[in-house]
Each structure stands twice: as C-alpha cells, then as structure tokens.
Design a protein around this motif. Sequence first.
Motif, PDB file in Angstrom:
ATOM      1  N   ARG A  22     -27.797  13.280 -27.006  1.00  0.00           N
ATOM      2  CA  ARG A  22     -27.875  14.543 -27.754  1.00  0.00           C
ATOM      3  C   ARG A  22     -28.811  15.515 -27.055  1.00  0.00           C
ATOM      4  N   ALA A  23     -29.936  15.010 -26.560  1.00  0.00           N
ATOM      5  CA  ALA A  23     -30.913  15.889 -25.919  1.00  0.00           C
ATOM      6  C   ALA A  23     -30.327  16.540 -24.673  1.00  0.00           C
ATOM      7  N   ARG A  24     -29.580  15.760 -23.875  1.00  0.00           N
ATOM      8  CA  ARG A  24     -28.979  16.325 -22.661  1.00  0.00           C
ATOM      9  C   ARG A  24     -27.999  17.438 -22.997  1.00  0.00           C
ATOM     10  N   LEU A  25     -27.340  17.303 -24.148  1.00  0.00           N
ATOM     11  CA  LEU A  25     -26.353  18.306 -24.548  1.00  0.00           C
ATOM     12  C   LEU A  25     -26.981  19.435 -25.342  1.00  0.00           C
ATOM     13  N   GLY A  26     -28.309  19.390 -25.511  1.00  0.00           N
ATOM     14  CA  GLY A  26     -28.971  20.448 -26.271  1.00  0.00           C
ATOM     15  C   GLY A  26     -28.718  20.333 -27.759  1.00  0.00           C
ATOM     16  N   VAL A  27     -28.458  19.119 -28.248  1.00  0.00           N
ATOM     17  CA  VAL A  27     -28.170  18.901 -29.668  1.00  0.00           C
ATOM     18  C   VAL A  27     -29.324  18.105 -30.269  1.00  0.00           C
ATOM     19  N   ASP A  28     -30.172  18.785 -31.023  1.00  0.00           N
ATOM     20  CA  ASP A  28     -31.292  18.126 -31.679  1.00  0.00           C
ATOM     21  C   ASP A  28     -30.896  17.707 -33.091  1.00  0.00           C
ATOM     22  N   ARG A  29     -31.632  16.755 -33.646  1.00  0.00           N
ATOM     23  CA  ARG A  29     -31.364  16.322 -35.019  1.00  0.00           C
ATOM     24  C   ARG A  29     -31.461  17.535 -35.947  1.00  0.00           C
ATOM     25  N   GLY A  30     -30.474  17.713 -36.795  1.00  0.00           N
ATOM     26  CA  GLY A  30     -30.468  18.848 -37.711  1.00  0.00           C
ATOM     27  C   GLY A  30     -29.748  20.068 -37.163  1.00  0.00           C
TER      28      GLY A  30
ATOM     29  N   ASP B 286     -22.852  28.766 -15.197  1.00  0.00           N
ATOM     30  CA  ASP B 286     -23.867  29.452 -14.402  1.00  0.00           C
ATOM     31  C   ASP B 286     -24.546  30.578 -15.184  1.00  0.00           C
ATOM     32  N   ASP B 287     -23.869  31.095 -16.234  1.00  0.00           N
ATOM     33  CA  ASP B 287     -24.487  32.146 -17.051  1.00  0.00           C
ATOM     34  C   ASP B 287     -25.309  31.551 -18.202  1.00  0.00           C
ATOM     35  N   ASP B 288     -25.548  30.234 -18.150  1.00  0.00           N
ATOM     36  CA  ASP B 288     -26.406  29.489 -19.072  1.00  0.00           C
ATOM     37  C   ASP B 288     -25.750  29.138 -20.403  1.00  0.00           C
ATOM     38  N   ARG B 289     -24.450  29.424 -20.573  1.00  0.00           N
ATOM     39  CA  ARG B 289     -23.757  28.968 -21.781  1.00  0.00           C
ATOM     40  C   ARG B 289     -23.395  27.494 -21.630  1.00  0.00           C
ATOM     41  N   ARG B 290     -23.427  26.770 -22.742  1.00  0.00           N
ATOM     42  CA  ARG B 290     -22.943  25.384 -22.776  1.00  0.00           C
ATOM     43  C   ARG B 290     -21.710  25.363 -23.671  1.00  0.00           C
ATOM     44  N   ILE B 291     -20.564  25.049 -23.091  1.00  0.00           N
ATOM     45  CA  ILE B 291     -19.319  25.063 -23.863  1.00  0.00           C
ATOM     46  C   ILE B 291     -18.431  23.882 -23.455  1.00  0.00           C
ATOM     47  N   PRO B 292     -17.489  23.498 -24.332  1.00  0.00           N
ATOM     48  CA  PRO B 292     -16.521  22.470 -23.926  1.00  0.00           C
ATOM     49  C   PRO B 292     -15.703  22.972 -22.742  1.00  0.00           C
ATOM     50  N   LEU B 293     -15.375  22.070 -21.836  1.00  0.00           N
ATOM     51  CA  LEU B 293     -14.593  22.451 -20.661  1.00  0.00           C
ATOM     52  C   LEU B 293     -13.296  23.162 -21.050  1.00  0.00           C
ATOM     53  N   LEU B 294     -12.687  22.724 -22.157  1.00  0.00           N
ATOM     54  CA  LEU B 294     -11.417  23.322 -22.568  1.00  0.00           C
ATOM     55  C   LEU B 294     -11.547  24.788 -22.980  1.00  0.00           C
ATOM     56  N   GLU B 295     -12.776  25.250 -23.247  1.00  0.00           N
ATOM     57  CA  GLU B 295     -12.963  26.642 -23.641  1.00  0.00           C
ATOM     58  C   GLU B 295     -13.259  27.545 -22.442  1.00  0.00           C
ATOM     59  N   CYS B 296     -13.321  26.976 -21.246  1.00  0.00           N
ATOM     60  CA  CYS B 296     -13.605  27.783 -20.058  1.00  0.00           C
ATOM     61  C   CYS B 296     -12.434  28.691 -19.715  1.00  0.00           C
ATOM     62  N   SER B 297     -12.746  29.756 -18.992  1.00  0.00           N
ATOM     63  CA  SER B 297     -11.734  30.661 -18.462  1.00  0.00           C
ATOM     64  C   SER B 297     -11.600  30.418 -16.961  1.00  0.00           C
ATOM     65  N   PRO B 298     -10.424  30.693 -16.400  1.00  0.00           N
ATOM     66  CA  PRO B 298     -10.242  30.513 -14.955  1.00  0.00           C
ATOM     67  C   PRO B 298     -11.329  31.240 -14.158  1.00  0.00           C
ATOM     68  N   GLY B 299     -11.895  30.528 -13.177  1.00  0.00           N
ATOM     69  CA  GLY B 299     -12.920  31.121 -12.323  1.00  0.00           C
ATOM     70  C   GLY B 299     -14.336  30.801 -12.756  1.00  0.00           C
ATOM     71  N   GLU B 300     -14.524  30.304 -13.976  1.00  0.00           N
ATOM     72  CA  GLU B 300     -15.880  29.984 -14.428  1.00  0.00           C
ATOM     73  C   GLU B 300     -16.345  28.670 -13.799  1.00  0.00           C
ATOM     74  N   SER B 301     -17.624  28.633 -13.441  1.00  0.00           N
ATOM     75  CA  SER B 301     -18.196  27.466 -12.773  1.00  0.00           C
ATOM     76  C   SER B 301     -19.533  27.110 -13.399  1.00  0.00           C
ATOM     77  N   GLY B 302     -19.940  25.868 -13.164  1.00  0.00           N
ATOM     78  CA  GLY B 302     -21.233  25.407 -13.632  1.00  0.00           C
ATOM     79  C   GLY B 302     -21.404  23.962 -13.230  1.00  0.00           C
ATOM     80  N   HIS B 303     -22.116  23.208 -14.068  1.00  0.00           N
ATOM     81  CA  HIS B 303     -22.232  21.782 -13.802  1.00  0.00           C
ATOM     82  C   HIS B 303     -21.926  21.006 -15.078  1.00  0.00           C
ATOM     83  N   VAL B 304     -21.558  19.751 -14.910  1.00  0.00           N
ATOM     84  CA  VAL B 304     -21.209  18.910 -16.045  1.00  0.00           C
ATOM     85  C   VAL B 304     -22.494  18.579 -16.798  1.00  0.00           C
ATOM     86  N   GLU B 305     -22.588  19.079 -18.017  1.00  0.00           N
ATOM     87  CA  GLU B 305     -23.778  18.866 -18.835  1.00  0.00           C
ATOM     88  C   GLU B 305     -23.735  17.512 -19.536  1.00  0.00           C
ATOM     89  N   GLY B 306     -22.540  17.095 -19.914  1.00  0.00           N
ATOM     90  CA  GLY B 306     -22.439  15.819 -20.599  1.00  0.00           C
ATOM     91  C   GLY B 306     -20.995  15.389 -20.778  1.00  0.00           C
TER      92      GLY B 306
END
Length: 201
Positions: free
Chosen positions: A17-25, A64-84
């Motif tokens: 949860r912590a790696r994904l930025g999901v805290d209790r609550g 790369d723009d600091d958003r964390r989203i499911p891969l399926l919600e990405c748009s063509p051309g968007e890049s980043g790293h696998v958060e979880g």
Amino acid sequence: GSVGSRGIREEAVAGGRARLGVDRGARLMRLDESVPAGPVKVRGSRGDTVLSGWLAGQVVIHLDDDRRIPLLECSPGESGHVEGITGLGDVEESLTELGIAEHDRISFLRRIPPMNYSFYVTGKDKQPVRQKFRMNEFLAAHILGTTSEGPAQFSSVGMGENFTVRRILPGEDAETALASMHVTPGAQLVLESVSISHDMH
C-alpha cells in the motif's frame, strides 16, 4: 506460528500500500468504467509487448508528470515507471517475463481493438496435424513461444511464420481455452490471418 505468518502478511500488504501511495484510511477510486479493458501495446524493458486487458489491469504507473494512475487509464505517448503490481504470484511472474516489473520504465503506445487470429496447429511431438482454429487477442497475448527470429508472443508473429509454443500465461482460464484448440507447450502454430472482430468479449 499462524500469528507470525499473519503479521508477515499484514506487513507485506502495508508495504505494498505504501509503495502505491495508499495509506490506511485513504479513499480509493474505481477504474473509470468508460475506460476500455481490452489489450494494450506498451514499451517496456524488453521492447514492445502486448498486455491483455486482464494483465494491464494489474499495473499502476507513476507518470512523468507525477500522476499515479492505472495503466489502462493512460493515453498514447504517456510514459513513467511501474509504481506497483496489484496481482501477486503468477501475475507478477507473467509481467516480468513480458519485461514489465516494478520500477521499470514503461511507455503506453496504443490500445488494440478486438481481433480474431486464424491459425493452424501443424503438429507436436512428430505427429503431423493441420487443424484450423480461431482465437481472440486476449488469448494470443497469453501465448509465449519462439520463431526463427527468437522469443515472441503469438499476438506479434507474422502471417505464415512458424511458431513453437513455450508457455501459456495464466489468466481467466486462458490455459483451458487454448488446450481445447491443442495449443499447449511444444505445439507448432502458423498464423493464417488477423482480422478485426465485431464480437464483444
């Protein structure tokens, strides 16, 4: 004992949860139902690969723009790293084999429309057969094997190319569905044609 095991499991879940930025609550948001859950083409550590919607749905990307989203919600051309990776065991192993692992760079290339792959099973263990079958893009993306050019997914082979099945990735009874078409490790396949499917699956 069981208490220790439970503590270890809870610690692992908390770490995930912590790696994904999901805290209790924290409040969680479901994937937008308007987002297609079909297969996608991405560029990972081993080059371009196709992920079925089932596998892609297990990946969270830190763009790369600091958003964390499911891969399926990405748009063509968007890049980043696998958060979880939300799935464990077979899911993580399958994604690793496709070149998708936590912290790896990843680029979203495009969504793949529903497709039909017509193919022949030409033989296995020196027993020549030539049976024709048809599968969808979900199943094609779950077949790993080799061609004369090296390792490949069946979803990326060229028409008329000889393909030897090495492994079936798990997911939504893919192994059972493919076995009914004699697609098992060691089978020899030849792709005859690919067409856009008008079936919903």
